[in-house]
Design a protein around this motif. Structure first.
Motif, PDB file in Angstrom:
ATOM      1  N   SER A   1      -1.884  12.562   5.847  1.00  0.00           N
ATOM      2  CA  SER A   1      -0.931  12.675   6.227  1.00  0.00           C
ATOM      3  C   SER A   1      -0.748  10.902   5.757  1.00  0.00           C
ATOM      4  O   SER A   1       0.688  10.160   5.390  1.00  0.00           O
ATOM      5  CB  SER A   1      -0.811  12.024   8.217  1.00  0.00           C
ATOM      6  OG  SER A   1       0.302  11.565   8.650  1.00  0.00           O
ATOM      7  N   ALA A   2      -1.857  10.155   5.816  1.00  0.00           N
ATOM      8  CA  ALA A   2      -1.195   8.902   5.258  1.00  0.00           C
ATOM      9  C   ALA A   2      -0.842   8.973   3.552  1.00  0.00           C
ATOM     10  O   ALA A   2      -0.180   7.929   3.018  1.00  0.00           O
ATOM     11  CB  ALA A   2      -2.820   7.816   5.016  1.00  0.00           C
ATOM     12  N   GLY A   3      -1.665  10.281   2.949  1.00  0.00           N
ATOM     13  CA  GLY A   3      -1.110  10.227   1.736  1.00  0.00           C
ATOM     14  C   GLY A   3       0.427  10.186   1.766  1.00  0.00           C
ATOM     15  O   GLY A   3       1.258  10.318   0.327  1.00  0.00           O
ATOM     16  N   ILE A   4       1.035  11.876   2.533  1.00  0.00           N
ATOM     17  CA  ILE A   4       1.952  11.865   2.243  1.00  0.00           C
ATOM     18  C   ILE A   4       3.130  10.707   2.783  1.00  0.00           C
ATOM     19  O   ILE A   4       3.977  10.613   1.836  1.00  0.00           O
ATOM     20  CB  ILE A   4       2.450  13.234   3.646  1.00  0.00           C
ATOM     21  CG1 ILE A   4       1.869  14.512   3.384  1.00  0.00           C
ATOM     22  CG2 ILE A   4       4.263  12.857   3.570  1.00  0.00           C
ATOM     23  CD1 ILE A   4       1.138  15.389   3.965  1.00  0.00           C
ATOM     24  N   THR A   5       2.388   9.359   3.415  1.00  0.00           N
ATOM     25  CA  THR A   5       3.743   8.899   4.087  1.00  0.00           C
ATOM     26  C   THR A   5       3.031   8.006   3.212  1.00  0.00           C
ATOM     27  O   THR A   5       4.925   7.665   2.507  1.00  0.00           O
ATOM     28  CB  THR A   5       3.737   8.304   4.833  1.00  0.00           C
ATOM     29  OG1 THR A   5       1.810   8.100   5.263  1.00  0.00           O
ATOM     30  CG2 THR A   5       3.461   9.093   6.248  1.00  0.00           C
ATOM     31  N   LEU A   6       2.305   7.741   2.229  1.00  0.00           N
ATOM     32  CA  LEU A   6       2.706   6.447   1.533  1.00  0.00           C
ATOM     33  C   LEU A   6       3.617   7.046   0.428  1.00  0.00           C
ATOM     34  O   LEU A   6       4.080   6.463  -1.060  1.00  0.00           O
ATOM     35  CB  LEU A   6       1.573   6.283   1.001  1.00  0.00           C
ATOM     36  CG  LEU A   6       0.960   5.457  -0.530  1.00  0.00           C
ATOM     37  CD1 LEU A   6       1.186   3.905   0.069  1.00  0.00           C
ATOM     38  CD2 LEU A   6      -0.497   5.618  -0.919  1.00  0.00           C
TER      39      LEU A   6
ATOM     40  N   GLY B   1       4.485   5.219   9.382  1.00  0.00           N
ATOM     41  CA  GLY B   1       3.346   5.795   9.665  1.00  0.00           C
ATOM     42  C   GLY B   1       2.636   5.972   9.135  1.00  0.00           C
ATOM     43  O   GLY B   1       1.220   6.146   9.267  1.00  0.00           O
ATOM     44  N   PHE B   2       2.711   5.019   7.891  1.00  0.00           N
ATOM     45  CA  PHE B   2       0.667   4.952   6.897  1.00  0.00           C
ATOM     46  C   PHE B   2       0.350   4.105   6.976  1.00  0.00           C
ATOM     47  O   PHE B   2      -0.783   4.503   7.142  1.00  0.00           O
ATOM     48  CB  PHE B   2       1.611   4.642   5.818  1.00  0.00           C
ATOM     49  CG  PHE B   2       0.662   4.314   4.456  1.00  0.00           C
ATOM     50  CD1 PHE B   2      -0.568   5.341   3.796  1.00  0.00           C
ATOM     51  CD2 PHE B   2       0.453   2.996   4.445  1.00  0.00           C
ATOM     52  CE1 PHE B   2      -1.011   4.759   2.976  1.00  0.00           C
ATOM     53  CE2 PHE B   2      -0.647   2.376   3.719  1.00  0.00           C
ATOM     54  CZ  PHE B   2      -1.715   3.860   2.474  1.00  0.00           C
ATOM     55  N   ILE B   3       1.094   3.137   7.466  1.00  0.00           N
ATOM     56  CA  ILE B   3       0.133   1.505   8.252  1.00  0.00           C
ATOM     57  C   ILE B   3      -0.357   2.285  10.059  1.00  0.00           C
ATOM     58  O   ILE B   3      -1.830   2.037   9.826  1.00  0.00           O
ATOM     59  CB  ILE B   3       0.884   0.384   8.739  1.00  0.00           C
ATOM     60  CG1 ILE B   3       1.953   0.355   7.385  1.00  0.00           C
ATOM     61  CG2 ILE B   3       0.427  -0.761   9.353  1.00  0.00           C
ATOM     62  CD1 ILE B   3       3.089  -0.764   7.742  1.00  0.00           C
ATOM     63  N   ILE B   4      -0.015   2.855  10.494  1.00  0.00           N
ATOM     64  CA  ILE B   4      -0.300   3.408  11.462  1.00  0.00           C
ATOM     65  C   ILE B   4      -1.879   4.156  11.756  1.00  0.00           C
ATOM     66  O   ILE B   4      -3.269   4.298  12.328  1.00  0.00           O
ATOM     67  CB  ILE B   4       0.066   4.241  13.301  1.00  0.00           C
ATOM     68  CG1 ILE B   4       1.030   2.659  12.899  1.00  0.00           C
ATOM     69  CG2 ILE B   4      -0.260   4.622  14.166  1.00  0.00           C
ATOM     70  CD1 ILE B   4       2.848   3.313  14.350  1.00  0.00           C
ATOM     71  N   ASN B   5      -1.339   5.142  10.788  1.00  0.00           N
ATOM     72  CA  ASN B   5      -2.549   6.088   9.880  1.00  0.00           C
ATOM     73  C   ASN B   5      -3.608   5.592   9.760  1.00  0.00           C
ATOM     74  O   ASN B   5      -5.097   5.574   9.905  1.00  0.00           O
ATOM     75  CB  ASN B   5      -2.236   7.354   9.269  1.00  0.00           C
ATOM     76  CG  ASN B   5      -1.482   8.237   9.756  1.00  0.00           C
ATOM     77  OD1 ASN B   5      -1.848   9.382  10.733  1.00  0.00           O
ATOM     78  ND2 ASN B   5       0.236   8.599   9.641  1.00  0.00           N
ATOM     79  N   ILE B   6      -3.780   4.585   8.796  1.00  0.00           N
ATOM     80  CA  ILE B   6      -5.091   3.570   8.347  1.00  0.00           C
ATOM     81  C   ILE B   6      -5.034   2.537   9.403  1.00  0.00           C
ATOM     82  O   ILE B   6      -6.868   2.880   9.140  1.00  0.00           O
ATOM     83  CB  ILE B   6      -3.977   2.735   7.289  1.00  0.00           C
ATOM     84  CG1 ILE B   6      -4.132   4.137   5.834  1.00  0.00           C
ATOM     85  CG2 ILE B   6      -5.128   2.010   6.574  1.00  0.00           C
ATOM     86  CD1 ILE B   6      -5.041   4.707   5.054  1.00  0.00           C
ATOM     87  N   ALA B   7      -4.467   2.213  10.479  1.00  0.00           N
ATOM     88  CA  ALA B   7      -5.105   1.031  10.795  1.00  0.00           C
ATOM     89  C   ALA B   7      -5.951   1.731  11.882  1.00  0.00           C
ATOM     90  O   ALA B   7      -6.305   0.753  12.530  1.00  0.00           O
ATOM     91  CB  ALA B   7      -3.956   0.166  11.170  1.00  0.00           C
ATOM     92  N   PHE B   8      -5.566   2.880  12.633  1.00  0.00           N
ATOM     93  CA  PHE B   8      -5.290   3.298  13.455  1.00  0.00           C
ATOM     94  C   PHE B   8      -6.140   4.513  13.985  1.00  0.00           C
ATOM     95  O   PHE B   8      -6.850   5.592  14.579  1.00  0.00           O
ATOM     96  CB  PHE B   8      -4.665   3.283  15.319  1.00  0.00           C
ATOM     97  CG  PHE B   8      -3.975   2.136  15.346  1.00  0.00           C
ATOM     98  CD1 PHE B   8      -4.196   0.958  16.151  1.00  0.00           C
ATOM     99  CD2 PHE B   8      -2.523   1.588  14.178  1.00  0.00           C
ATOM    100  CE1 PHE B   8      -3.812  -0.158  16.237  1.00  0.00           C
ATOM    101  CE2 PHE B   8      -2.668   0.226  14.871  1.00  0.00           C
ATOM    102  CZ  PHE B   8      -2.748  -0.417  15.832  1.00  0.00           C
ATOM    103  N   GLY B   9      -6.154   5.465  12.447  1.00  0.00           N
ATOM    104  CA  GLY B   9      -7.120   7.106  13.136  1.00  0.00           C
ATOM    105  C   GLY B   9      -6.069   7.856  13.665  1.00  0.00           C
ATOM    106  O   GLY B   9      -6.800   8.931  14.077  1.00  0.00           O
TER     107      GLY B   9
END
Length: 522
Positions: A403-408, A426-434
């Protein structure tokens, strides 16, 4: 004049198990917190279904909750499709109020931005009023429509109170209002409304206990550092109390009696802890049921509240605990060991194949509503033994990092410039909070190429997880996850995570450029 706020949404899928199955109680908690900040709830449009919308059927009924003269009212129970039609009329009315400046903000609870809430969300986006809410898919869709979302999260691990406090805190900060969270007791000398049997929900109990499992994983990671080697005994202690945590949560949720249920659950959990988290949870559920019926008996017979609490909490906990110790624990322990044995068997047979299949299926599982019902409980069963999990590593690698890759990719190389702003949170939340993998849904559902790329990246990354023998967990920051892997596998976990993100980013970028070129030609 106080700020005017509207509440819209539905009992949702995962939300149903986190308070959405009791709309009145959930909304009253929001009222309590809003009142503390001087905020008025002036409009409600909430659809409460009789079951989780993850597994919706044609026969599912629902009610429409609205606000009339300051009181929460509900329609008669009707098929969900009929309630949706009624809600559309309410959506038009709310949209007009927003356009006319009568609504200053909205709270979104698993709303439907592309369906029954489309007009209100569109109007809110046009007026740029602040929006707060939970529900991964609905928030992602709200952002894609241009909504000014100032506070968003998924639903997993939230409660009525934490959601309400989060909503009001965000709005109070936005409007520079003084706000102090209030503790509004849900017990007032009588048993909560609603069937006790509908409150028994295994996945809801397990998800509420997730912080306990994460704390255990963090302690395990710290114990690997020589200076903190002594924490290994703390880790052993945490493993031992997890059944008690599950029992306490189960008893509180099922009984509806707050602290009394908690006490009964703790007593039951301590006695039944040899049955592991399943034994503790079952004993807690039994304690909750007994608490409910003993409390009901006491209140009906005018027993003083103190005596009723002692009788229901003490007797229920002791009875459930002894039953758990001698009857439930042996069977529960066998079941938990069997689940872990099956996973180990698959990994021993072909780790690459097991990882690839898990990676391929985990996206359809979460989209179809199976993840929270089946996969998450298995992750917790795995973590109960060692503090890390094979499916936990699959979760972090194949869901969160993909998901992080798609949003990035949509931040840096979007099909349209407007999509970049939608993808960044979305990218920030995926990376920052898993968590918050739903942030990639708008891009996956709008492009078969992106969806296919997600499945391909997830399958390959899953195969790597199996091949490298990685176990871990999600629901933690991406930079922390490798430290919570099984011994000597942290660097391999990091490699799997980066590979998943890189593959998803590359495939999404290619798909976006192809679609962008096609749009230009058209």
């Amino acid at each position: 004049m106080n700020k005017q706020v509207a509440i819209i949404g539905s009992s949702g899928g995962n939300l149903y198990n986190q308070g959405g199955n009791n709309p009145r109680l959930m909304i009253k908690e929001i009222f309590s917190q809003a009142q503390s900040a001087g905020i008025d709830i002036s409009y409600i449009q909430f659809i409460g279904a009789t079951s989780s919308m993850d597994n919706i059927s044609k026969g599912t009924n629902a009610k429409l909750y609205t606000l009339e003269n300051g009181e929460i009212t509900e329609s008669g129970e009707s098929p969900l499709n009929e309630i949706n039609e009624i809600a559309k009329a309410s959506d038009k009315q709310l949209a007009d109020k927003i356009t006319n400046g009568e609504i200053d903000a909205m709270m979104l609870l698993s709303c439907d931005p592309k369906g029954v809430n489309n007009l209100a969300i569109t109007a809110a986006a046009a007026k740029k009023i602040p929006l707060v809410g939970t529900g991964g898919t609905s928030i992602a869709n709200t952002q894609s429509l241009g909504g000014k979302v100032i506070s968003a999260s998924g639903t997993t691990g939230t409660t009525n109170r934490t959601r309400a406090v989060a909503f009001v805190s965000a709005l109070a900060k936005e409007w520079k209002l003084k706000y102090m969270p209030v503790i509004a007791s849900s017990s007032s000398g009588s048993v909560q409304e609603g069937s006790i049997w509908k409150r028994i929900n295994f996945r809801g109990i397990m998800m509420a206990a997730m912080p306990g499992f994460i704390s255990m994983a963090l302690v395990l990671a710290l114990s690997k550092i020589p200076a903190f080697a002594g924490l290994s005994t703390v880790f052993d202690t945490l493993i031992g109390i997890l059944p008690v945590v599950l029992a306490a949560i189960a008893a509180k949720q099922v009984s509806g009696m707050d602290e009394v249920g908690l006490v009964a659950g703790i007593i039951a959990g301590i006695l039944a802890k040899d049955g592991g988290i399943i034994g503790g949870m079952i004993a807690g559920i039994l304690a909750g049921i007994l608490t409910y019926y003993i409390s009901s008996f006491c209140f009906k017979h005018k027993v003083p509240g103190t005596t009723a609490n002692i009788a229901s909490g003490g007797i229920s906990g002791l009875t459930a605990g002894l039953t758990g110790m001698y009857l439930i624990a042996p069977a529960a322990l066998w079941f938990g060991n069997s689940v872990r044995w099956l996973i180990d068997l698959a990994l021993n047979y072909s780790p690459i194949l097991a990882g690839a299949v898990a990676g391929l299926l985990i996206w359809p599982a979460i989209i179809g509503g199976v993840y929270h019902a089946a996969i998450l409980p298995i992750i917790l069963l795995e973590m109960e033994k060692d503090g890390f999990s094979f499916l936990g590593a699959i979760d972090m690698t194949c869901l969160v990092m993909v998901s992080a890759g798609i949003t990035l990719a949509n931040v840096l190389f979007p099909k349209q410039k407007s999509e970049s702003a939608v993808a960044l949170p979305g990218f920030i939340i995926n990376i920052a909070f898993g968590t918050f993998v739903e942030a990639s849904y708008p891009f996956m559902f709008s492009s078969k190429k992106v969806f296919g790329g997600a499945l391909a990246a997830s399958t390959i990354a899953g195969a790597m997880v199996g091949w490298m023998g990685v176990k871990g967990t999600a629901y933690v920051p991406a930079v922390v996850a490798p430290m919570l892997a099984n011994p000597d596998k942290g660097i391999f976990f990091l490699l799997c995570m980066l590979s998943a993100t890189g593959l998803a980013f590359l495939l999404t970028t290619i798909a976006n450029q192809q679609d962008k070129h096609k749009l230009k030609k058209d």
